[in-house]
Design a protein around this motif. Structure first.
Motif, short mmCIF file in Angstrom:
data_model
loop_
_atom_site.label_atom_id
_atom_site.label_comp_id
_atom_site.label_asym_id
_atom_site.label_seq_id
_atom_site.Cartn_x
_atom_site.Cartn_y
_atom_site.Cartn_z
N SER A 1 72.99 28.02 34.71
CA SER A 1 73.44 28.05 33.34
C SER A 1 74.75 27.29 33.12
CB SER A 1 73.61 29.50 32.87
OG SER A 1 74.63 30.13 33.62
N LEU A 2 75.61 27.24 34.12
CA LEU A 2 76.92 26.65 33.88
C LEU A 2 77.52 26.08 35.15
CD1 LEU A 2 79.28 26.28 31.85
CD2 LEU A 2 80.08 28.53 32.56
N ILE A 3 78.11 24.90 35.01
CA ILE A 3 78.96 24.35 36.07
C ILE A 3 80.36 24.34 35.50
CG2 ILE A 3 79.54 22.32 37.44
CD1 ILE A 3 76.60 21.71 37.69
N ARG A 4 81.24 25.11 36.13
CA ARG A 4 82.63 25.23 35.69
C ARG A 4 83.50 24.55 36.75
NH1 ARG A 4 83.62 30.95 35.02
NH2 ARG A 4 82.63 30.66 33.02
N PRO A 5 84.15 23.46 36.42
CA PRO A 5 84.96 22.75 37.42
C PRO A 5 86.11 23.60 37.96
CG PRO A 5 84.92 21.55 35.32
CD PRO A 5 84.21 22.84 35.11
N VAL B 1 67.14 35.86 43.66
CA VAL B 1 66.73 34.57 43.07
C VAL B 1 67.74 33.49 43.44
CG1 VAL B 1 66.32 33.34 40.90
CG2 VAL B 1 65.49 35.68 41.18
N PHE B 2 69.02 33.82 43.38
CA PHE B 2 70.06 32.86 43.77
C PHE B 2 69.88 32.41 45.21
CE2 PHE B 2 73.97 32.31 46.17
CZ PHE B 2 74.48 31.16 45.58
N LEU B 3 69.69 33.37 46.12
CA LEU B 3 69.57 33.03 47.54
C LEU B 3 68.36 32.14 47.81
CD1 LEU B 3 70.66 36.41 49.11
CD2 LEU B 3 71.89 34.21 49.21
N PHE C 1 80.22 30.24 43.73
CA PHE C 1 79.21 30.74 42.80
C PHE C 1 79.53 32.17 42.41
CE2 PHE C 1 76.94 27.74 45.52
CZ PHE C 1 76.21 26.98 44.62
N THR C 2 79.41 32.48 41.14
CA THR C 2 79.45 33.86 40.68
C THR C 2 78.16 34.13 39.92
OG1 THR C 2 80.61 33.23 38.65
CG2 THR C 2 81.97 33.94 40.51
N LEU C 3 77.69 35.37 39.98
CA LEU C 3 76.43 35.72 39.33
C LEU C 3 76.32 37.22 39.17
CD1 LEU C 3 73.77 36.01 41.98
CD2 LEU C 3 75.61 34.41 42.45
N ASP C 4 75.33 37.65 38.41
CA ASP C 4 75.05 39.07 38.25
C ASP C 4 74.42 39.61 39.53
OD1 ASP C 4 75.96 39.04 35.63
OD2 ASP C 4 73.95 38.75 34.78
N PRO D 1 69.39 31.45 38.73
CA PRO D 1 69.40 32.43 37.64
C PRO D 1 70.39 32.02 36.55
CG PRO D 1 70.44 33.36 39.59
CD PRO D 1 69.86 32.03 39.99
N SER D 2 70.10 32.44 35.33
CA SER D 2 70.95 32.05 34.20
C SER D 2 72.37 32.61 34.31
CB SER D 2 70.31 32.48 32.88
OG SER D 2 70.19 33.89 32.85
N SER D 3 72.56 33.66 35.09
CA SER D 3 73.91 34.22 35.24
C SER D 3 74.78 33.43 36.21
CB SER D 3 73.81 35.67 35.72
OG SER D 3 73.37 35.73 37.07
#
Length: 122
Positions: A2-6, A39-41, A30-33, A101-103
């Motif tokens: 969902s997002l790439i934050r520099p 799903v991330f892994l 990476f941060t996520l819910d 994942p979107s999170s």
């Protein structure tokens, strides 16, 4: 994804990959819910498998934060920024980002080793 934050908004990854440099290290936070960890892994494993097949790839390692925080740190070592750029901009890799994942929020940044006398070599 969902997002790439520099890590450094003044010099995001899109600007970094344009530079010529040898032996670069990608650091990606990476941060996520918590519910999205499986799903991330899987998405990260698929991407890492793709990257391992690319010219100039040396190694990668994924780390998970201690405790309940679903925060991950990945670093990957490349022979050159040109090699990393080719892999990072490859259509197959770019398409694979949709599997995250979107999170998930990624903060990628490129680094080079620094020599500090008596401590470490470049």
């Amino acid at each position: 994804m969902s997002l790439i934050r520099p890590m450094d908004p003044a010099f995001p990854i899109e600007r970094q990959i344009a530079l010529e440099a040898s032996s670069v290290v990608l650091v990606n936070l990476f941060t996520l819910d918590p519910a999205d960890e499986p799903v991330f892994l899987q998405a990260w494993q698929d991407d890492a498998s793709f990257m391992k097949r690319q010219p100039g790839f040396i190694s990668t390692q994924l780390h998970r934060a201690l405790g309940d925080s679903p925060t991950y740190l990945n670093y990957a070592i490349w022979e050159s920024n040109a090699h990393f750029r080719a892999a990072f901009t490859h259509p197959e890799f770019r398409a694979s980002l949709a599997a995250y994942p979107s999170s998930a929020v990624a903060s990628p940044h490129l680094f080079q080793k620094v020599a500090v006398p008596g401590i470490c070599v470049a």
